[in-house]
Design a protein around this motif. Structure first.
Motif, PDB file in Angstrom:
ATOM      1  N   THR A   1       1.067  -1.089  -0.117  1.00 22.23           N
ATOM      2  CA  THR A   1      -0.494   0.408   0.067  1.00 22.23           C
ATOM      3  C   THR A   1       0.992   1.607  -0.244  1.00 22.23           C
ATOM      4  OG1 THR A   1      -0.069  -0.422   2.596  1.00 22.23           O
ATOM      5  CG2 THR A   1      -1.422  -1.137   1.261  1.00 22.23           C
ATOM      6  N   ALA A   2       0.245   2.445  -0.374  1.00 19.77           N
ATOM      7  CA  ALA A   2       1.186   3.557  -0.360  1.00 19.77           C
ATOM      8  C   ALA A   2       1.603   4.204   0.741  1.00 19.77           C
ATOM      9  CB  ALA A   2      -0.073   4.444  -1.141  1.00 19.77           C
ATOM     10  N   ALA A   3       1.106   3.684   2.209  1.00 24.65           N
ATOM     11  CA  ALA A   3       1.826   4.217   3.325  1.00 24.65           C
ATOM     12  C   ALA A   3       2.882   3.237   3.492  1.00 24.65           C
ATOM     13  CB  ALA A   3       0.639   3.845   4.279  1.00 24.65           C
TER      14      ALA A   3
ATOM     15  N   VAL B   1       0.760 -16.568  -6.050  1.00 21.61           N
ATOM     16  CA  VAL B   1      -0.431 -17.273  -6.659  1.00 21.61           C
ATOM     17  C   VAL B   1      -1.437 -16.057  -5.839  1.00 21.61           C
ATOM     18  CG1 VAL B   1      -2.483 -18.582  -6.168  1.00 21.61           C
ATOM     19  CG2 VAL B   1       0.341 -19.274  -5.955  1.00 21.61           C
ATOM     20  N   LEU B   2      -2.114 -14.979  -6.995  1.00 23.11           N
ATOM     21  CA  LEU B   2      -2.766 -14.220  -5.877  1.00 23.11           C
ATOM     22  C   LEU B   2      -4.586 -14.662  -6.404  1.00 23.11           C
ATOM     23  CD1 LEU B   2      -0.425 -12.630  -8.434  1.00 23.11           C
ATOM     24  CD2 LEU B   2      -2.085 -10.583  -8.779  1.00 23.11           C
ATOM     25  N   PRO B   3      -5.352 -13.314  -5.600  1.00 23.29           N
ATOM     26  CA  PRO B   3      -6.663 -14.478  -5.480  1.00 23.29           C
ATOM     27  C   PRO B   3      -7.069 -14.307  -6.530  1.00 23.29           C
ATOM     28  CG  PRO B   3      -6.086 -12.115  -4.225  1.00 23.29           C
ATOM     29  CD  PRO B   3      -4.649 -12.781  -4.184  1.00 23.29           C
ATOM     30  N   ALA B   4      -8.915 -14.461  -6.234  1.00 27.11           N
ATOM     31  CA  ALA B   4      -9.314 -14.957  -6.930  1.00 27.11           C
ATOM     32  C   ALA B   4     -10.476 -13.511  -7.629  1.00 27.11           C
ATOM     33  CB  ALA B   4     -10.232 -15.504  -6.825  1.00 27.11           C
ATOM     34  N   ASP B   5      -9.996 -12.927  -6.558  1.00 28.36           N
ATOM     35  CA  ASP B   5     -10.816 -11.634  -6.617  1.00 28.36           C
ATOM     36  C   ASP B   5      -9.719 -10.021  -7.140  1.00 28.36           C
ATOM     37  OD1 ASP B   5      -9.408 -12.117  -4.249  1.00 28.36           O
ATOM     38  OD2 ASP B   5     -11.768 -10.605  -3.069  1.00 28.36           O
TER      39      ASP B   5
ATOM     40  N   SER C   1      -6.981  -8.959  -5.526  1.00 31.40           N
ATOM     41  CA  SER C   1      -7.384  -7.709  -4.280  1.00 31.40           C
ATOM     42  C   SER C   1      -7.176  -8.762  -2.670  1.00 31.40           C
ATOM     43  CB  SER C   1      -8.920  -7.620  -3.326  1.00 31.40           C
ATOM     44  OG  SER C   1      -9.645  -8.710  -3.361  1.00 31.40           O
ATOM     45  N   GLY C   2      -6.578  -7.930  -2.000  1.00 34.26           N
ATOM     46  CA  GLY C   2      -5.883  -8.137  -0.706  1.00 34.26           C
ATOM     47  C   GLY C   2      -4.147  -8.645  -1.109  1.00 34.26           C
ATOM     48  N   ASP C   3      -4.061  -9.525   0.175  1.00 36.92           N
ATOM     49  CA  ASP C   3      -2.630 -10.226   0.008  1.00 36.92           C
ATOM     50  C   ASP C   3      -2.408 -11.583  -0.777  1.00 36.92           C
ATOM     51  OD1 ASP C   3      -2.026  -8.495   1.622  1.00 36.92           O
ATOM     52  OD2 ASP C   3      -2.329 -10.214   3.506  1.00 36.92           O
ATOM     53  N   ALA C   4      -1.726 -11.202  -1.433  1.00 34.60           N
ATOM     54  CA  ALA C   4      -0.561 -12.859  -2.816  1.00 34.60           C
ATOM     55  C   ALA C   4       0.022 -13.368  -1.782  1.00 34.60           C
ATOM     56  CB  ALA C   4      -0.487 -12.653  -3.702  1.00 34.60           C
TER      57      ALA C   4
ATOM     58  N   ALA D   1       8.770 -10.660  -9.137  1.00 32.29           N
ATOM     59  CA  ALA D   1       7.478 -10.250  -9.151  1.00 32.29           C
ATOM     60  C   ALA D   1       6.851  -8.888  -8.157  1.00 32.29           C
ATOM     61  CB  ALA D   1       7.584 -12.134  -8.162  1.00 32.29           C
ATOM     62  N   ILE D   2       7.635  -8.809  -7.476  1.00 32.98           N
ATOM     63  CA  ILE D   2       6.816  -7.040  -7.102  1.00 32.98           C
ATOM     64  C   ILE D   2       6.110  -6.060  -7.543  1.00 32.98           C
ATOM     65  CG2 ILE D   2       7.412  -5.308  -5.282  1.00 32.98           C
ATOM     66  CD1 ILE D   2       9.713  -7.522  -3.598  1.00 32.98           C
ATOM     67  N   ARG D   3       7.828  -5.717  -8.232  1.00 35.66           N
ATOM     68  CA  ARG D   3       6.789  -5.120  -9.866  1.00 35.66           C
ATOM     69  C   ARG D   3       6.398  -5.034 -10.668  1.00 35.66           C
ATOM     70  NH1 ARG D   3       7.010  -3.968 -14.363  1.00 35.66           N
ATOM     71  NH2 ARG D   3       7.929  -6.069 -14.690  1.00 35.66           N
ATOM     72  N   TRP D   4       6.190  -6.944 -10.826  1.00 32.72           N
ATOM     73  CA  TRP D   4       5.257  -7.448 -11.535  1.00 32.72           C
ATOM     74  C   TRP D   4       3.452  -6.669 -10.853  1.00 32.72           C
ATOM     75  CZ3 TRP D   4       1.799 -10.791 -11.101  1.00 32.72           C
ATOM     76  CH2 TRP D   4       0.611 -11.367 -12.811  1.00 32.72           C
ATOM     77  N   THR D   5       3.205  -7.240  -9.984  1.00 32.11           N
ATOM     78  CA  THR D   5       2.336  -6.628  -9.327  1.00 32.11           C
ATOM     79  C   THR D   5       1.833  -5.573  -9.268  1.00 32.11           C
ATOM     80  OG1 THR D   5       3.010  -9.271  -8.005  1.00 32.11           O
ATOM     81  CG2 THR D   5       1.659  -8.027  -6.807  1.00 32.11           C
ATOM     82  N   ARG D   6       3.045  -4.791  -8.805  1.00 32.33           N
ATOM     83  CA  ARG D   6       2.824  -3.501  -8.176  1.00 32.33           C
ATOM     84  C   ARG D   6       1.917  -3.294  -9.717  1.00 32.33           C
ATOM     85  NH1 ARG D   6       4.024  -0.004  -4.682  1.00 32.33           N
ATOM     86  NH2 ARG D   6       5.545  -1.094  -2.630  1.00 32.33           N
ATOM     87  N   ALA D   7       2.567  -3.242 -11.289  1.00 31.11           N
ATOM     88  CA  ALA D   7       2.063  -2.508 -12.726  1.00 31.11           C
ATOM     89  C   ALA D   7       0.520  -3.343 -12.980  1.00 31.11           C
ATOM     90  CB  ALA D   7       3.056  -2.695 -13.635  1.00 31.11           C
ATOM     91  N   GLU D   8       1.096  -4.612 -12.423  1.00 32.39           N
ATOM     92  CA  GLU D   8      -0.556  -4.986 -13.551  1.00 32.39           C
ATOM     93  C   GLU D   8      -1.660  -6.014 -12.385  1.00 32.39           C
ATOM     94  OE1 GLU D   8      -0.785  -5.403 -16.367  1.00 32.39           O
ATOM     95  OE2 GLU D   8       1.557  -5.349 -16.617  1.00 32.39           O
ATOM     96  N   HIS D   9      -1.798  -5.541 -11.330  1.00 32.26           N
ATOM     97  CA  HIS D   9      -2.962  -5.647  -9.954  1.00 32.26           C
ATOM     98  C   HIS D   9      -2.243  -4.852  -8.930  1.00 32.26           C
ATOM     99  CE1 HIS D   9      -3.722  -9.820 -11.861  1.00 32.26           C
ATOM    100  NE2 HIS D   9      -2.826  -9.216 -12.579  1.00 32.26           N
ATOM    101  N   PRO D  10      -3.103  -3.397  -8.945  1.00 31.02           N
ATOM    102  CA  PRO D  10      -2.892  -2.658  -7.888  1.00 31.02           C
ATOM    103  C   PRO D  10      -3.755  -2.712  -6.967  1.00 31.02           C
ATOM    104  CG  PRO D  10      -3.415  -1.943  -9.116  1.00 31.02           C
ATOM    105  CD  PRO D  10      -3.309  -3.197 -10.193  1.00 31.02           C
ATOM    106  N   GLY D  11      -4.512  -4.347  -6.604  1.00 32.67           N
ATOM    107  CA  GLY D  11      -5.749  -3.780  -6.012  1.00 32.67           C
ATOM    108  C   GLY D  11      -5.096  -4.682  -4.540  1.00 32.67           C
ATOM    109  N   ILE D  12      -3.888  -5.787  -5.476  1.00 32.21           N
ATOM    110  CA  ILE D  12      -2.987  -6.304  -3.656  1.00 32.21           C
ATOM    111  C   ILE D  12      -2.088  -5.402  -3.413  1.00 32.21           C
ATOM    112  CG2 ILE D  12      -1.161  -8.272  -4.020  1.00 32.21           C
ATOM    113  CD1 ILE D  12      -3.970  -9.504  -4.973  1.00 32.21           C
ATOM    114  N   THR D  13      -2.955  -5.558  -2.193  1.00 33.68           N
ATOM    115  CA  THR D  13      -2.682  -4.749  -1.380  1.00 33.68           C
ATOM    116  C   THR D  13      -1.408  -5.557  -0.608  1.00 33.68           C
ATOM    117  OG1 THR D  13      -3.861  -5.461   0.833  1.00 33.68           O
ATOM    118  CG2 THR D  13      -4.151  -4.168  -0.507  1.00 33.68           C
ATOM    119  N   GLY D  14      -0.542  -6.671  -0.298  1.00 36.35           N
ATOM    120  CA  GLY D  14       0.902  -7.343  -0.126  1.00 36.35           C
ATOM    121  C   GLY D  14       0.263  -8.556  -0.645  1.00 36.35           C
ATOM    122  N   LEU D  15       2.051  -9.363  -0.258  1.00 35.16           N
ATOM    123  CA  LEU D  15       2.653  -9.999  -0.325  1.00 35.16           C
ATOM    124  C   LEU D  15       3.285 -11.030   0.677  1.00 35.16           C
ATOM    125  CD1 LEU D  15       4.970  -8.879  -3.427  1.00 35.16           C
ATOM    126  CD2 LEU D  15       2.832 -10.261  -3.083  1.00 35.16           C
ATOM    127  N   LEU D  16       2.328 -12.134   0.742  1.00 36.82           N
ATOM    128  CA  LEU D  16       2.887 -12.975   2.280  1.00 36.82           C
ATOM    129  C   LEU D  16       3.941 -14.334   1.805  1.00 36.82           C
ATOM    130  CD1 LEU D  16      -0.380 -14.188   3.190  1.00 36.82           C
ATOM    131  CD2 LEU D  16       1.244 -11.957   3.800  1.00 36.82           C
TER     132      LEU D  16
END
Length: 307
Positions: free
Chosen positions: A117-119, A219-223, A225-228, A252-267
């Motif tokens: 997230t931006a914070a 692996v990104l969740p079905a919706d 959003s949230g955490d991958a 992987a971090i760069r791709w997630t930020r660019a392609e899936h901004p709804g993902i707020t965290g990586l676990l």
């Protein structure tokens, strides 16, 4: 407390394992807890089974958990299993329950999260370090990536690359050997897709040989959003300590930020003695959230794991 155990028919079978299930219920049918016992059927893991046991917090310390455990242990012994694995968050009631019943601590996993997230990247003393958008590879390597099933052009090389996981630190779990072939690689990707989730893979290509010498799966969740969830990162032994794991995770971090901004965290989760991967995670901005213990219960007549 009076309750009854009911063996359930479990639909979650698979080509390399099967599951047994039990429900503990009050006389009026109110569920109190459940247990699932996964029996591995792959040749390298046929000595093992894995238990997931849950009892509603309000119903604990009344015998339901012990009865569910006894049913699972009896089934494991009847099936000829040598050991039973179970996991619990360190310091939790599950930790105390398993310890009191003779389980031994076999492995400790450190769970971490990268806040996207931006914070998390805002300036200020409380902010976590922003992960680097890219990490330069040494000469002779380049990154390749794909979404979903492995493309045919990389399938054989990717299947070979999975042996990089063979020496993954597993403590005293006796986890055995997971043997990968091309069908297993494709089957794993199909399982993710069937859940509606999205599998993203980054791999490192050694340009001189055309071999894939490392990979990292997310692996990104079905919706979306949230955490991958990171599913695994590994590098072939001959190519370690060259920054390849860090480069793959950074991509992987760069791709997630660019392609899936709804993902707020990586676990991610890493064995506590895998100091190299823990250092990679810290350098990229992952922060520890909790620790979990992999417990092992040796069963009478246990044979040594194959491999």
């Amino acid at each position: 407390m009076t309750f009854r155990l009911t063996a359930l028919t479990d639909p979650a079978g698979g080509p390399r394992s099967r599951r047994l299930a039990w429900l503990a219920a009050a006389p009026d049918g109110t569920p109190l807890g459940s247990a699932f016992l996964r029996l591995f059927t792959s040749p390298g893991q046929a000595h093992l089974c894995e238990l997931t046991l849950d009892v509603h917090p309000a119903e604990r310390r009344r015998g339901a958990g012990s009865a569910l455990l006894a049913a699972a242990v009896a089934a494991a012994r009847e099936d000829g299993r040598g050991a039973l694995l179970a996991q619990a968050v360190e310091g939790s009631p599950g930790d105390a329950f398993l310890t009191a019943r003779g389980f031994e601590r076999a492995l400790v996993l450190d769970f971490g999260r990268l806040d996207l997230t931006a914070a998390a990247t805002a300036p200020g003393p409380a902010a976590a370090p922003a992960p680097a958008p890219a990490v330069e590879l040494p000469p002779g390597y380049r990154l390749v990536s794909w979404v979903g099933s492995c493309p045919g052009e990389w399938l054989t090389a990717f299947t070979r690359s999975r042996t990089a996981m063979d020496d993954m630190p597993m403590g005293d779990t006796g986890f055995g050997t997971v043997v990968w072939d091309e069908e297993r690689v494709l089957s794993a990707a199909r399982a993710v897709a069937d859940r509606g989730e999205l599998l993203h893979t980054v791999a490192v290509l050694e340009t001189a040989t055309g071999e894939l010498v490392g990979f990292s799966e997310l692996v990104l969740p079905a919706d979306r959003s949230g955490d991958a969830q990171h599913y695994g990162t590994a590098v072939q032994p001959a190519h370690r300590r060259r920054g390849l794991a860090r480069a793959m995770k950074a991509e992987a971090i760069r791709w997630t930020r660019a392609e899936h901004p709804g993902i707020t965290g990586l676990l991610t989760d890493t064995a506590e003695h895998n100091t190299g991967m823990l250092a990679v995670n810290r350098a990229l901005g992952y922060r520890s959230t909790h620790r979990s213990v992999e417990f092992r219960l040796s069963l009478p007549g246990e044979a040594a794991p194959p491999g």
